[in-house]
Write an enzyme that holds these catalytic residues in place. Structure first.
Site, PDB file in Angstrom:
ATOM      1  N   CYS A  93     -12.908 -22.186 -11.084  1.00 33.75           N
ATOM      2  CA  CYS A  93     -13.854 -22.721 -12.312  1.00 33.75           C
ATOM      3  C   CYS A  93     -13.035 -22.928 -13.460  1.00 33.75           C
ATOM      4  O   CYS A  93     -12.174 -23.465 -13.904  1.00 33.75           O
ATOM      5  CB  CYS A  93     -15.040 -22.392 -12.379  1.00 33.75           C
ATOM      6  SG  CYS A  93     -16.531 -23.445 -12.995  1.00 33.75           S
ATOM      7  N   ARG A 126     -23.897 -32.014 -15.896  1.00 35.51           N
ATOM      8  CA  ARG A 126     -23.342 -30.887 -15.574  1.00 35.51           C
ATOM      9  C   ARG A 126     -23.614 -31.138 -13.951  1.00 35.51           C
ATOM     10  O   ARG A 126     -24.500 -31.377 -13.431  1.00 35.51           O
ATOM     11  CB  ARG A 126     -24.410 -29.648 -16.008  1.00 35.51           C
ATOM     12  CG  ARG A 126     -23.891 -28.465 -15.638  1.00 35.51           C
ATOM     13  CD  ARG A 126     -24.469 -27.256 -16.088  1.00 35.51           C
ATOM     14  NE  ARG A 126     -23.841 -26.959 -17.513  1.00 35.51           N
ATOM     15  CZ  ARG A 126     -22.957 -26.130 -17.759  1.00 35.51           C
ATOM     16  NH1 ARG A 126     -22.282 -25.504 -16.601  1.00 35.51           N
ATOM     17  NH2 ARG A 126     -22.194 -26.240 -18.773  1.00 35.51           N
ATOM     18  N   HIS A 196     -17.654 -21.138  -6.481  1.00 34.69           N
ATOM     19  CA  HIS A 196     -18.066 -19.808  -6.686  1.00 34.69           C
ATOM     20  C   HIS A 196     -18.651 -19.570  -5.400  1.00 34.69           C
ATOM     21  O   HIS A 196     -18.726 -20.277  -4.490  1.00 34.69           O
ATOM     22  CB  HIS A 196     -19.226 -19.884  -7.769  1.00 34.69           C
ATOM     23  CG  HIS A 196     -18.753 -20.139  -9.065  1.00 34.69           C
ATOM     24  ND1 HIS A 196     -17.863 -19.222  -9.799  1.00 34.69           N
ATOM     25  CD2 HIS A 196     -19.056 -21.167  -9.826  1.00 34.69           C
ATOM     26  CE1 HIS A 196     -17.781 -20.106 -11.041  1.00 34.69           C
ATOM     27  NE2 HIS A 196     -18.389 -21.216 -11.202  1.00 34.69           N
TER      28      HIS A 196
HETATM   29  N1  GLN Z   1     -17.376 -23.529 -19.129  1.00 33.24           N
HETATM   30  C1  GLN Z   1     -16.776 -24.424 -17.955  1.00 33.24           C
HETATM   31  C2  GLN Z   1     -17.618 -25.575 -17.715  1.00 33.24           C
HETATM   32  O1  GLN Z   1     -18.888 -25.616 -17.905  1.00 33.24           O
HETATM   33  C3  GLN Z   1     -16.722 -23.744 -16.794  1.00 33.24           C
HETATM   34  C4  GLN Z   1     -17.792 -23.064 -16.112  1.00 33.24           C
HETATM   35  C5  GLN Z   1     -17.753 -22.035 -14.983  1.00 33.24           C
HETATM   36  O2  GLN Z   1     -16.756 -21.428 -15.088  1.00 33.24           O
HETATM   37  N2  GLN Z   1     -18.691 -21.707 -14.308  1.00 33.24           N
HETATM   38  O3  GLN Z   1     -16.970 -26.428 -17.254  1.00 33.24           O
END
Ligand code: GLN
Length: 239
Positions: A93, A126, A196
């Site tokens: 990520c 998102r 994850h």
């Molecule tokens: N901040 C980054 C995004 O929102 C990565 C998020 C994360 O590592 N969970 O894309």
């Protein structure tokens, strides 16, 4: 197998959401279960990044954390040397975004390490939820045959350039970005993903692939581990 496996856990003080530090633990445990010595080298913000670990893991993080991480990794370029040396690096990520050319965080465009041909800009919504893919078997992931499973939560959408290949073809979830059907990145000795989970607990074959690369041996030389709880976890997650 006499080798002692040195696992570099990169900046766990800022990157490591959703238990991503567990990726290093999984590598250490799978090595120890096979009778190998294995240690995690915790590379904190105040430490120089060593260039000689056998394998590195980097986790995800919030925007502010990943800006700090990228400036630290630029100031202490051990990871760049390790990549040039062909040492396996597994990034999740925010960790993946930081390895690319640039990413957007807090509305700011931030230069990344440029180790992978990938650029991250905000998506319209998102991506949150389960992500599942089939391995593309590109580059060093040629040995992967099992479906990949993880949990994604990212605003950034990552687009790959010609030097990078995808890790998987998406079957469920969003993956790298809207309007693409790919997940993750494979380039040289780097494997990066939005999964994850931690990803290496959910995907033991991916863990063994990284371990084999770290040891410089074929994956088939690793003693198989029969772990019923991992089989159950995969069954549950792949439904
Ligand atoms: N901040 C980054 C995004 O929102 C990565 C998020 C994360 O590592 N969970 O894309």
């Amino acid at each position: 197998m006499a080798k002692r496996l040195r696992i570099g856990l990169v900046l766990p003080d800022v990157l490591g959401t959703y238990g991503d530090d567990g990726n290093a633990l999984v590598l250490r445990q799978r090595a120890r279960m096979r009778g190998m010595e294995a240690e995690i080298e915790r590379i904190g913000l105040g430490d120089d990044v060593p260039a000689d670990c056998d394998v590195y893991t980097i986790g995800g993080g919030e925007d502010a954390a990943q800006i700090i991480a990228s400036s630290r990794l630029k100031a202490s370029p051990g990871l760049q040397s390790a990549a040039a040396d062909g040492r396996p690096i597994f990034a999740v990520c925010a960790g993946m975004q930081v390895l690319g050319h640039a990413f957007t965080a807090h509305g700011e465009t931030v230069e990344g390490l440029g180790l992978i041909d990938a650029t991250t800009t905000p998506m319209t919504t998102r991506a949150i939820g389960e992500v599942a893919s089939h391995p593309t078997r590109a580059g060093i992931t040629a040995g992967l045959t099992e479906p990949l499973t993880g949990f994604e939560n990212h605003m950034g959408g990552t687009v790959l350039g010609p030097e990078a290949s995808a890790l998987g073809t998406v079957k469920r979830g969003v993956g790298n970005a809207e309007n693409t059907d790919v997940e993750g990145v494979v380039q040289g000795s780097i494997i990066a993903t939005y999964m994850h989970g931690p990803a290496l607990a959910r995907n033991p074959q991916l863990a063994d692939l990284l371990m084999a690369k770290a040891l410089g041996i074929p994956m088939s030389d690793l003693e198989p581990l029969e772990l019923a709880e991992i089989d159950r976890l995969r069954l549950e997650r792949m439904r």
